[in-house]
Scaffold this active site. Sequence first.
Site, PDB file in Angstrom:
ATOM      1  N   LYS A  40      32.438  30.721  44.625  1.00 17.09           N
ATOM      2  CA  LYS A  40      34.115  30.400  43.992  1.00 17.09           C
ATOM      3  C   LYS A  40      34.421  29.145  44.506  1.00 17.09           C
ATOM      4  CE  LYS A  40      38.575  32.854  43.933  1.00 17.09           C
ATOM      5  NZ  LYS A  40      39.129  34.095  44.459  1.00 17.09           N
ATOM      6  N   LYS A  84      32.223  31.309  39.899  1.00 17.58           N
ATOM      7  CA  LYS A  84      33.680  31.267  39.454  1.00 17.58           C
ATOM      8  C   LYS A  84      34.152  29.885  39.587  1.00 17.58           C
ATOM      9  CE  LYS A  84      38.119  33.228  39.592  1.00 17.58           C
ATOM     10  NZ  LYS A  84      39.080  34.054  40.214  1.00 17.58           N
TER      11      LYS A  84
END
Length: 325
Positions: A196, A249
């Site tokens: 992330k 992500k």
Amino acid sequence: MDNKGFKRHRRLRRTESLRALVRETKLTKDDLIYPIFVVEGKGIRNEVSSMPGVFHISLDYLTEEMKELEAKGIRSVIVFGVPNEKDSQGSQAYCEHGIVQEAIRQIKRDVPSLTVIADTCLCQYTDHGHCGLVENGEVLNDPSLELLVKTAVSQAEAGADIIAPSNMMDGFVAAIRQGLDEAGYSQIPIMSYAVKYASAFYGPFRDAAHSSPQFGDRRAYQMDPANRLEALREAESDIEEGADFLIVKPALSYMDIMREVKDRFNAPLVAYNVSGEYSMIKAAAMNGWVNEQEIVMEKLTSMKRAGADLIITYFAKDAADWLNE
């Protein structure tokens, strides 16, 4: 006999049926995970200003929304909660009757065919907007793990099928796996936000989740967008700690990372097609600058081509409709 000295690749592109016959990457409705934002109160179905087509939904509208997804053939949702009350401990994240816990119970009762994924973080629930406990302006790692475990267990108790921790604390997968196992939920898989990045593409989500940090930013725990090898180290740690899925992500600017993670690790890979990626296309389509359907389907297909097995996307409803055509 063809003796011109070059190959006729266009033979397999002549007609739509031929192109479909040899298509290497296929997007299906089973690949799609739809994010929902559940809020406290009644009679609420308010569009998020920066995300056209995405809504804050109160529980009295939730079942209707879930039945719509079921009718479209979407089989999975990831639940984000927006509580009325916040505090420094993020206590509503692990409250037995918190908004996410109540939403999970309702979905599993009313639309049991759906797979319910619970986002497990503290940022929506803390008054400072960070993903863990804060002391003297610093986000504390190990004390935050205890609250994340409590949150994951409460979500499993409510009926979540999958726990998806998104906080990027070191050791979060190991702590949550141990906590779930000790609470009797060894069958519940973990979909880790393993990779992330500290991305500028999250802006509209923070508007939707009311989760912007009240001071500083999240670069001390989310990843530097310039780093590639670090992503592999993060993914490896999460696999070793017990992750069942790996999320990358954002998706669109990190296709290279997705491909490397998929090639390296034998676990289902999830691309998170984040809010900024969604809002940019929506804005361009509303201005008539792009063909929304064509660009969305190209983008989602490219994520699968890059290695994603599943895609979390705010376009899930639209994509399901287009796949049904």
